[in-house]
Design an enzyme around this catalytic site. Structure first.
Site, mmCIF file in Angstrom:
data_model
loop_
_atom_site.group_PDB
_atom_site.id
_atom_site.type_symbol
_atom_site.label_atom_id
_atom_site.label_comp_id
_atom_site.label_asym_id
_atom_site.label_seq_id
_atom_site.Cartn_x
_atom_site.Cartn_y
_atom_site.Cartn_z
ATOM 1 N N TYR A 219 0.840 -1.207 0.000
ATOM 2 C CA TYR A 219 0.000 0.000 0.000
ATOM 3 C C TYR A 219 0.871 1.251 0.000
ATOM 4 O O TYR A 219 0.617 2.200 -0.756
ATOM 5 C CB TYR A 219 -0.912 -0.016 1.226
ATOM 6 C CG TYR A 219 -1.744 1.237 1.376
ATOM 7 C CD1 TYR A 219 -2.864 1.447 0.581
ATOM 8 C CD2 TYR A 219 -1.407 2.209 2.325
ATOM 9 C CE1 TYR A 219 -3.631 2.592 0.718
ATOM 10 C CE2 TYR A 219 -2.167 3.359 2.469
ATOM 11 C CZ TYR A 219 -3.271 3.546 1.668
ATOM 12 O OH TYR A 219 -4.021 4.689 1.799
ATOM 13 N N LYS A 223 0.951 4.259 -2.968
ATOM 14 C CA LYS A 223 0.695 5.680 -2.733
ATOM 15 C C LYS A 223 1.916 6.532 -3.079
ATOM 16 O O LYS A 223 1.767 7.683 -3.516
ATOM 17 C CB LYS A 223 0.267 5.899 -1.280
ATOM 18 C CG LYS A 223 -1.118 5.341 -0.959
ATOM 19 C CD LYS A 223 -2.201 6.033 -1.787
ATOM 20 C CE LYS A 223 -3.591 5.560 -1.439
ATOM 21 N NZ LYS A 223 -4.652 6.281 -2.175
#
Length: 342
Positions: A219, A223
């Site tokens: 994750y 990002k």
């Protein structure tokens, strides 16, 4: 070997060296030194102004009442709130999310609340990476006067997890939804914004994209990718009148964060989205261009980290690792307790 240091001699040599520099050079060096010393102060002043004094770009810049906005991940959490607040500001809505029933419920609710509001919906599962879905999106928005795109769709890990133990399906979904989904949606919508010579693209970022985050490695990487992609895209689309902004957030009370209670550092979706839409363009104190952290306590927390130990320092990574190991431990214990009850 012994070294004898004569402080006065060192000072005299330093003064001699300084005096040997032409006056113009002395002024230049003094100016650089002053800028170096003043930079943290100026950055803090900019932070304060952005958080409490200045207003962002008026959204009317991107279209009059009745202009359309596309919101992905629109049926829950931040996406639902972006849709609601954009509707309140007079934008018609294209709502994109996975579940048609939730989209229909939201569309009916907003149309009843805001007289004259028009909505269009598209149910698509971004994890499937189905080209036919993007073709349907292109067909749905064809001919619409679109002024705003909110790239909100995203997925994180169910709980913090070591990368080597991350389920392959979860890893695949995070990258497909967060990265490919955002890019492909933007490729469909952005040409409309560029053609009309004005528009706004907001993409949801995260502290995890700025600060490497162990146990959320996939994750965090997704990002960070969006951070660099968004900054690059902003430069490409600026000549076409399109503003591209990455919206950085810490924790918000959403289903993804699994946090229910607000606090000084944790706003609810309504508070966060209100700040995001009112602070567009206030990017002066950020590490990356075309990036802003709209919620004041998030911005202050981020500024402190960047101004002290550094966002990518070993200290920050160690702290992130410890925090997410603790979160994982509590989550696993809770799962064990619930399993025993069954």
């Amino acid at each position: 070997m012994a070294f004898n240091f004569d402080a006065q001699e060192i000072l005299d040599r330093a003064l001699d060296l300084w005096n040997s520099i032409p006056q113009a050079g002395q002024w230049a060096l003094a100016g650089l030194g002053a800028l170096y010393v003043a930079q943290p102060v100026l950055s803090f002043i900019q932070l304060f102004l952005n958080c409490f004094i200045l207003s962002g770009t008026n959204l009317r810049k991107y279209g009059k009442k009745g202009t359309w906005a596309v919101v992905t991940g629109a049926s829950d959490g931040l996406g639902k709130e972006f849709a609601s607040q954009l509707a309140a500001k007079g934008f018609n809505l294209v709502l994109v999310s996975r579940t048609q029933s939730k989209l229909d419920t939201l569309a009916r609710h907003l149309e009843l609340r805001w007289s004259g509001l028009q909505t269009k919906t598209l149910a698509m599962d971004y994890s499937q990476d189905n080209d036919a879905d993007y073709e349907r999106l292109a067909e749905l928005i064809s001919g619409l006067d679109i002024g705003i795109l909110v790239n909100n769709v995203g997925r994180s890990h169910s709980i913090p997890v070591p990368f080597l133990e991350t389920a392959r399906e979860e890893l695949q979904d995070i990258i497909t939804i967060n990265c490919l989904g955002t890019l492909k949606t933007t490729q469909v919508v952005a040409p409309i914004l560029a053609k009309r010579k004005k528009g706004l693209i907001l993409t949801m970022g995260s502290f995890a994209g700025v600060m490497p985050t162990p146990y959320l490695a996939t994750y965090s990487g997704s990002k960070a990718f969006l951070q660099h992609w968004s900054s690059s895209l902003a430069s490409e689309l600026k000549p076409h009148g399109v503003d591209v902004q990455l919206v950085v957030s810490y924790l918000v009370t959403t289903a993804m964060s699994k946090i229910r209670r607000t606090s000084l550092l944790i706003p609810n979706p309504k508070q966060f989205v209100s700040s995001a839409l009112s602070k567009v363009g206030l990017t002066g104190n950020e590490m990356f261009p075309n990036t802003y952290t709209p919620w004041w306590s998030h911005a202050a927390f981020k500024w402190v980290i960047e101004s002290t130990v550094g966002a990518t320092s070993g200290v920050t990574i160690w702290f992130n690792r410890k925090m997410h190991v603790d979160i994982r431990t509590r989550a696993l214990r809770k799962a064990e307790r619930e399993a025993k009850k069954q």
